[in-house]
Write an enzyme that holds these catalytic residues in place. Structure first.
Site, PDB file in Angstrom:
ATOM      1  N   ASP A 286      33.669 -17.487 -16.393  1.00 44.20           N
ATOM      2  CA  ASP A 286      34.895 -16.696 -16.261  1.00 44.20           C
ATOM      3  C   ASP A 286      36.162 -17.548 -16.205  1.00 44.20           C
ATOM      4  O   ASP A 286      37.240 -17.045 -15.910  1.00 44.20           O
ATOM      5  CB  ASP A 286      34.831 -15.810 -15.012  1.00 44.20           C
ATOM      6  CG  ASP A 286      34.714 -16.609 -13.724  1.00 44.20           C
ATOM      7  OD1 ASP A 286      34.341 -17.797 -13.795  1.00 44.20           O
ATOM      8  OD2 ASP A 286      34.983 -16.043 -12.648  1.00 44.20           O
ATOM      9  N   GLU A 287      36.063 -18.847 -16.502  1.00 40.65           N
ATOM     10  CA  GLU A 287      37.234 -19.728 -16.500  1.00 40.65           C
ATOM     11  C   GLU A 287      37.210 -20.609 -17.745  1.00 40.65           C
ATOM     12  O   GLU A 287      36.166 -21.173 -18.085  1.00 40.65           O
ATOM     13  CB  GLU A 287      37.254 -20.623 -15.264  1.00 40.65           C
ATOM     14  CG  GLU A 287      37.468 -19.896 -13.950  1.00 40.65           C
ATOM     15  CD  GLU A 287      37.484 -20.864 -12.792  1.00 40.65           C
ATOM     16  OE1 GLU A 287      38.525 -21.028 -12.152  1.00 40.65           O
ATOM     17  OE2 GLU A 287      36.426 -21.480 -12.544  1.00 40.65           O
TER      18      GLU A 287
ATOM     19  N   ASP B  14      41.520 -17.442 -15.770  1.00 40.18           N
ATOM     20  CA  ASP B  14      40.408 -17.000 -14.920  1.00 40.18           C
ATOM     21  C   ASP B  14      40.299 -15.473 -14.983  1.00 40.18           C
ATOM     22  O   ASP B  14      41.310 -14.766 -14.918  1.00 40.18           O
ATOM     23  CB  ASP B  14      40.669 -17.445 -13.471  1.00 40.18           C
ATOM     24  CG  ASP B  14      39.838 -16.686 -12.459  1.00 40.18           C
ATOM     25  OD1 ASP B  14      38.683 -17.077 -12.252  1.00 40.18           O
ATOM     26  OD2 ASP B  14      40.347 -15.689 -11.899  1.00 40.18           O
TER      27      ASP B  14
END
Length: 419
Positions: free
Chosen positions: A106-107, A11
């Site tokens: 974002d992950e 993350d």
């Protein structure tokens, strides 16, 4: 016996804000948030750790954030830049393993089971990834490690994000001591509604669910939520125990089932049919253009709308099956207008949505006696090529120049945010 998998969920910390701070060294020690600085009623999309220490939170109003932290620097989002950085991070992950599955911008999930012999133990691989991503993008990453995707995700959210080193392993050796004592709302996919139901059943921690026999848990769920809750019960019971056989699937998309576009509108501006039809046509044009780019035609046109007069509101979602599959704007627009005229109650519209489903390959077209569909497609594709080269607003319909048009504004946005 098959080798136990080693899964990462990596993350990016304060992703949008971290990218902005990396691009502006002068903001290194300042509170930074991403949002529209010209709209105090807009929301904060991301806040850096410095801003969060001042009380700024994601999804609160820009005006509220500035009231808490007057020195806050609010930067307008640049969605294309964030997408570009996300893709660069994916390339870094792929230098460690070819099993990379984006979960959000974002992950990302990584299966590094086969990478351990080349790069070392999982924690060492995680540290190498953190260093590479930070050096390349300025984004600090946190890594949850587990034998399943669900444990890797909960390891990131509940532990890695709260540790200075940003790494935490959650597996069968520590799930009972580390995960099970946590409040039930910290279990993955457990929102306020399910937390309420679990608390009514006396299940206040993740361990309270995990220690139950599955049959007993199902009986409690049926009593609380009805006879159709067995699937939910099995899902939450397996989640609490970290059971998740799903593999890390490289790539981000399975076969498309629909192509759609929607737009939130200021209802005070869209109460006349002629104004609403402008946006309706613009959405159809975008849906058809995307279909052609992906090589699809669709046979079912759907229109959704929400309307309100300030005191009451209603919505509808209706569809019609066309005689032939298509991605021609004028054919889809005719069907969309017919649906809207039939079901619109006359109140101001606050949201419009168009979709094309029942997709098929556009390599085979149905010809008709009265329309030259081959020529129509050639014209549409020529327009697409110009837009692809010079921008979506290089060619627009005259109606989009009216005050009610939103096509020019949308051309400068991605997902409703500025590029």
């Amino acid at each position: 016996m098959p080798q136990e998998r080693t899964i990462f969920l990596v993350d990016g910390q304060s992703f949008y804000a971290s990218i902005e701070k990396a691009a502006r060294p002068d903001l290194k020690d300042k509170p930074v948030a991403v949002g529209d600085p010209t709209r105090k009623s807009g929301i904060i999309l991301a806040a850096c750790p410095v801003a969060k220490s001042c009380g700024v939170t994601t999804a609160e109003r820009v005006g509220e954030a500035l009231a808490k932290c007057p020195e806050l620097v609010v930067i307008r989002p640049r969605m294309q830049a964030y997408i570009t950085v996300s893709l660069l991070i994916t390339e870094i992950f792929e230098s460690f393993t070819d099993q990379v599955e984006p979960y959000s911008i974002d992950e990302q999930f990584l299966d590094v089971t086969g990478s351990i012999t080349c790069f070392g133990p999982p924690e060492e691989i995680a540290r190498q990834i953190q260093a590479r991503v930070l050096l390349s993008t300025g984004v600090w990453t946190r890594c949850g490690i587990g034998p399943t995707k669900i444990l890797a995700k909960m390891a990131t959210d509940n532990f890695a994000k709260k540790r200075s080193e940003g790494i935490f392993r959650l597996d069968t050796t520590n799930i009972e001591s580390a995960l099970w004592p946590l409040p039930v709302n910290q279990m993955f996919m457990t929102g306020s509604r399910m937390t309420y139901h679990f608390n009514r059943m006396g299940l206040r921690t993740i361990g309270d669910i995990a220690r139950l026999d599955l049959g007993d848990f199902k009986r409690r769920m049926r009593y609380e939520m009805g006879r159709q809750s067995d699937i939910q019960a099995e899902y939450y019971w397996q989640t609490a125990r970290g059971i998740d056989p799903s593999p890390v699937v490289p790539g981000i998309r399975s076969k498309l089932k629909s192509v759609s576009h929607g737009k939130a509108l200021r209802s005070s501006l869209y109460h006349k049919l002629e104004d609403i039809e402008v946006v309706l046509l613009e959405l159809v044009v975008e849906v058809c253009r995307r279909c052609r780019r992906l090589g699809y035609i669709g046979q079912v046109v759907s229109v959704g709308a929400t309307e309100t007069n300030g005191e009451r509101s209603s919505s509808f979602h209706r569809q019609v099956t066309l005689q032939h599959p298509t991605s021609l704007s004028h054919e889809v627009a005719a069907a969309a207008r017919e649906i809207f005229h039939k079901y619109w109650r006359g109140m101001p519209v606050s949201h419009l949505h168009i979709s094309l489903t029942e997709l098929s390959d556009d390599s085979v077209l149905q010809l008709t006696l009265f329309d030259d569909r081959v020529k129509a497609y050639a014209l549409e594709r020529a327009s697409d090529e110009i837009k692809d080269r010079y921008g979506s607003d290089a060619i627009i319909r005259a109606s989009s120049l009216l005050q009610s048009g939103v096509a020019r504004e949308r051309a400068g946005q991605i997902g409703g945010h500025y590029k």
